[in-house]
Design a protein around this motif. Structure first.
Motif, mmCIF file in Angstrom:
data_model
loop_
_atom_site.group_PDB
_atom_site.id
_atom_site.type_symbol
_atom_site.label_atom_id
_atom_site.label_comp_id
_atom_site.label_asym_id
_atom_site.label_seq_id
_atom_site.Cartn_x
_atom_site.Cartn_y
_atom_site.Cartn_z
ATOM 1 N N ARG A 160 25.782 28.523 1.484
ATOM 2 C CA ARG A 160 26.243 27.144 1.402
ATOM 3 C C ARG A 160 25.549 26.375 0.281
ATOM 4 N NH1 ARG A 160 28.904 25.137 5.937
ATOM 5 N NH2 ARG A 160 28.111 23.043 5.521
ATOM 6 N N ALA A 161 26.238 25.366 -0.258
ATOM 7 C CA ALA A 161 25.605 24.489 -1.242
ATOM 8 C C ALA A 161 24.456 23.722 -0.608
ATOM 9 C CB ALA A 161 26.636 23.516 -1.820
ATOM 10 N N GLY A 162 24.652 23.292 0.627
ATOM 11 C CA GLY A 162 23.600 22.615 1.372
ATOM 12 C C GLY A 162 23.101 23.522 2.474
ATOM 13 N N ARG A 163 21.786 23.744 2.504
ATOM 14 C CA ARG A 163 21.244 24.653 3.513
ATOM 15 C C ARG A 163 19.826 24.234 3.888
ATOM 16 N NH1 ARG A 163 20.723 30.204 -0.163
ATOM 17 N NH2 ARG A 163 19.133 29.432 -1.610
ATOM 18 N N PHE A 164 19.438 24.548 5.123
ATOM 19 C CA PHE A 164 18.100 24.238 5.607
ATOM 20 C C PHE A 164 17.104 25.266 5.089
ATOM 21 C CE2 PHE A 164 20.745 22.555 9.249
ATOM 22 C CZ PHE A 164 20.626 21.231 8.852
ATOM 23 N N ARG A 165 15.876 24.774 4.787
ATOM 24 C CA ARG A 165 14.823 25.629 4.262
ATOM 25 C C ARG A 165 13.513 25.360 4.982
ATOM 26 N NH1 ARG A 165 15.496 27.917 -0.572
ATOM 27 N NH2 ARG A 165 13.905 29.284 0.342
ATOM 28 N N SER A 166 12.597 26.305 4.881
ATOM 29 C CA SER A 166 11.259 26.099 5.411
ATOM 30 C C SER A 166 10.547 25.030 4.587
ATOM 31 C CB SER A 166 10.464 27.408 5.381
ATOM 32 O OG SER A 166 10.859 28.269 6.429
ATOM 33 N N VAL A 195 10.048 17.017 10.869
ATOM 34 C CA VAL A 195 9.726 17.407 9.502
ATOM 35 C C VAL A 195 10.506 18.688 9.209
ATOM 36 C CG1 VAL A 195 7.872 17.824 7.853
ATOM 37 C CG2 VAL A 195 7.424 16.453 9.897
ATOM 38 N N LYS A 196 11.628 18.545 8.516
ATOM 39 C CA LYS A 196 12.480 19.696 8.206
ATOM 40 C C LYS A 196 12.998 19.575 6.779
ATOM 41 C CE LYS A 196 16.618 20.492 10.049
ATOM 42 N NZ LYS A 196 17.646 20.778 11.081
ATOM 43 N N ASP A 197 12.977 20.668 6.071
ATOM 44 C CA ASP A 197 13.350 20.674 4.657
ATOM 45 C C ASP A 197 14.781 21.183 4.480
ATOM 46 O OD1 ASP A 197 12.986 20.274 1.961
ATOM 47 O OD2 ASP A 197 11.202 21.543 1.802
ATOM 48 N N ALA A 198 15.365 20.858 3.342
ATOM 49 C CA ALA A 198 16.722 21.291 3.014
ATOM 50 C C ALA A 198 16.909 21.229 1.507
ATOM 51 C CB ALA A 198 17.757 20.409 3.713
ATOM 52 N N GLU A 199 17.985 21.831 1.045
ATOM 53 C CA GLU A 199 18.326 21.750 -0.374
ATOM 54 C C GLU A 199 19.836 21.624 -0.514
ATOM 55 O OE1 GLU A 199 17.026 25.303 -2.316
ATOM 56 O OE2 GLU A 199 18.275 26.634 -1.101
ATOM 57 N N LEU A 240 7.242 19.656 13.190
ATOM 58 C CA LEU A 240 8.012 20.657 12.473
ATOM 59 C C LEU A 240 9.218 21.091 13.297
ATOM 60 C CD1 LEU A 240 8.485 22.932 10.313
ATOM 61 C CD2 LEU A 240 7.054 24.380 11.764
ATOM 62 N N GLU A 241 10.417 21.003 12.705
ATOM 63 C CA GLU A 241 11.564 21.692 13.260
ATOM 64 C C GLU A 241 11.928 22.775 12.251
ATOM 65 O OE1 GLU A 241 15.942 21.059 15.261
ATOM 66 O OE2 GLU A 241 15.289 19.631 13.738
ATOM 67 N N TRP A 242 11.646 24.007 12.610
ATOM 68 C CA TRP A 242 11.879 25.085 11.667
ATOM 69 C C TRP A 242 13.324 25.567 11.755
ATOM 70 C CZ3 TRP A 242 13.828 29.923 12.316
ATOM 71 C CH2 TRP A 242 13.834 30.730 11.178
ATOM 72 N N GLU A 243 13.999 25.548 10.631
ATOM 73 C CA GLU A 243 15.307 26.173 10.469
ATOM 74 C C GLU A 243 15.392 26.581 9.013
ATOM 75 O OE1 GLU A 243 18.389 23.502 11.678
ATOM 76 O OE2 GLU A 243 17.880 23.583 13.792
ATOM 77 N N CYS A 244 15.548 27.858 8.779
ATOM 78 C CA CYS A 244 15.653 28.330 7.398
ATOM 79 C C CYS A 244 16.566 29.537 7.358
ATOM 80 C CB CYS A 244 14.277 28.693 6.836
ATOM 81 S SG CYS A 244 14.301 29.176 5.084
ATOM 82 N N CYS A 245 17.453 29.585 6.369
ATOM 83 C CA CYS A 245 18.419 30.681 6.266
ATOM 84 C C CYS A 245 17.861 31.869 5.494
ATOM 85 C CB CYS A 245 19.694 30.176 5.589
ATOM 86 S SG CYS A 245 19.421 29.510 3.937
ATOM 87 N N ILE A 246 16.595 31.762 5.033
ATOM 88 C CA ILE A 246 16.022 32.832 4.216
ATOM 89 C C ILE A 246 14.715 33.352 4.804
ATOM 90 C CG2 ILE A 246 15.026 33.388 1.958
ATOM 91 C CD1 ILE A 246 16.973 31.435 0.705
ATOM 92 N N LYS A 247 13.802 32.447 5.130
ATOM 93 C CA LYS A 247 12.437 32.835 5.506
ATOM 94 C C LYS A 247 12.328 33.135 6.994
ATOM 95 C CE LYS A 247 9.110 31.067 3.212
ATOM 96 N NZ LYS A 247 8.202 30.083 2.576
ATOM 97 N N ASP A 248 11.486 34.094 7.347
ATOM 98 C CA ASP A 248 11.223 34.452 8.733
ATOM 99 C C ASP A 248 10.538 33.298 9.470
ATOM 100 O OD1 ASP A 248 10.807 36.642 10.896
ATOM 101 O OD2 ASP A 248 8.795 35.825 10.573
#
Length: 352
Positions: free
Chosen positions: A267-273, A244-248, A299-307
């Motif tokens: 990036r235009a495409g990036r992983f999010r919480s 379960v991993k989010d992206a935009e 959950l696989e957490w990878e986010c370029c913004i959130k802790d």
């Protein structure tokens, strides 16, 4: 229909040298404290598990499960993402991937590959000793440097690459079959198995092996602009694991899928919480439940913004809110008339 299990969490992005992340007992209690019921363990992290010992000792495996049980969680699967990557490495990436291997085989591609294969064999035995039914890995890549055909690929190049990839993986798949465990490839850019077509190409070359299955992670499909809901319709019988991993994906006049070598945050495409991206998890959980997937939602957490701590804390309730208790009877059973076969024939005008 069956009910998906969860929430669970993949520990790879959280393990570290400081407590509570430096031991299995500590990180398991941390996960349970956030509301997770299961943990997925990266087999390469000696702070959390000794893979060889798990392959050789049922007693040790019982101790691992006991540690998790005392913390209030259970083991969902093991992962060999890093070792699986090393089963097939194009020379372009030799130096970049060398750090994934044991120190004694670095700088020696043949020895590194043999070590990776042994790791997968150990993972099959360890999974069996732990009573697991599925295992997560990467396929590795021989053809990935040629993904965009310029200059034009020589005839037969891709076929040769996939033939070799299948040759390397077939004995491993047989070992997992003997262990009674599904080997699930995370379909992921950077791997030769990065979409449905490439999975089919590989599956054909391993003889439609029953243990050749899929770890479904919609984030990688959204970033490719692939229909991740239709993917479930097509490959539902092979989907045996779920990250379960989010992206935009927000293309602009300056960048698109390839994102111009920018860092993740640019990036235009990036992983999010979870919940911060664009993935339709309501649709995903509905389809997986409809098709009878009863594995874990991890959950696989990878986010370029959130802790990461905030992402983990928010992840468990997010997954829990999407779990669907599968229906046990049809919603319109209350209106059943109880008509029997004879009456049905009359209704159809067959017995007048």
């Amino acid at each position: 229909m069956k009910t998906i299990k969860g929430p669970a969490i993949f520990l790879a992005q959280f393990a570290g040298d400081a407590a509570p992340f430096d031991s299995l007992s500590g990180i398991a209690r941390w996960a349970a404290g956030h509301g997770y019921k299961g943990v997925q363990i990266p087999s390469w992290d000696a702070r959390l598990i000794d893979l060889r010992k798990a392959a050789e000792s049922k007693t040790y495996c019982d101790e691992v499960k006991g540690i998790l049980g005392e913390a209030g969680v259970e083991l969902t699967e093991l992962s060999t993402h890093l070792q699986g990557q090393l089963v097939a490495v194009h020379p372009t990436y030799d130096l970049a991937f060398d750090g994934f291997a044991a120190p004694q085989v670095r700088g020696n591609p043949q020895a590194r590959q043999a070590w990776a294969v042994e790791q997968l064999m150990l993972a099959a035995q360890a999974s069996r000793n732990l009573g697991l039914k599925a295992h997560a890995t990467f396929s590795g890549a021989l053809a990935w440097p040629f993904v965009y055909p310029w200059p034009q690929r020589p005839a037969g190049l891709v076929e040769t690459a996939f033939g070799e990839l299948a040759k390397r993986w077939r004995p491993i798949l047989d070992a997992f079959d003997e262990a009674g465990v599904d080997l699930c490839y995370e379909i992921h850019p950077g791997e030769d198995l990065h979409d449905g077509i490439t999975f089919e190409m590989f599956l054909e070359r391993v003889g439609n092996h029953p243990r050749c299955n899929i770890l479904y992670d919609p984030s990688h499909f959204l970033l490719q602009q692939l229909d991740y809901l239709a993917f479930i319709d097509i490959y539902r019988k092979r989907i045996r694991m779920f990250h379960v991993k989010d992206a935009e994906f927000n293309p602009s006049g300056r960048q698109g899928v390839y994102s111009g070598f920018q860092p993740w945050a640019e990036r235009a495409g990036r992983f999010r919480s979870l919940g911060d991206g664009q993935v339709d998890f309501g649709g995903i959980f509905s389809k997986l439940t409809q098709y009878g997937f009863d594995g874990w939602a991890v959950l696989e957490w990878e986010c370029c913004i959130k802790d990461s701590e905030q992402g983990a804390a928010e992840g468990a309730p997010f997954i829990a809110s999407h779990l669907i208790k599968a229906v046990e009877r049809a919603f319109d059973d209350f209106a059943a008339s109880g008509i029997d076969e004879a009456a049905n024939r009359v209704l159809l005008g067959l017995d007048r």
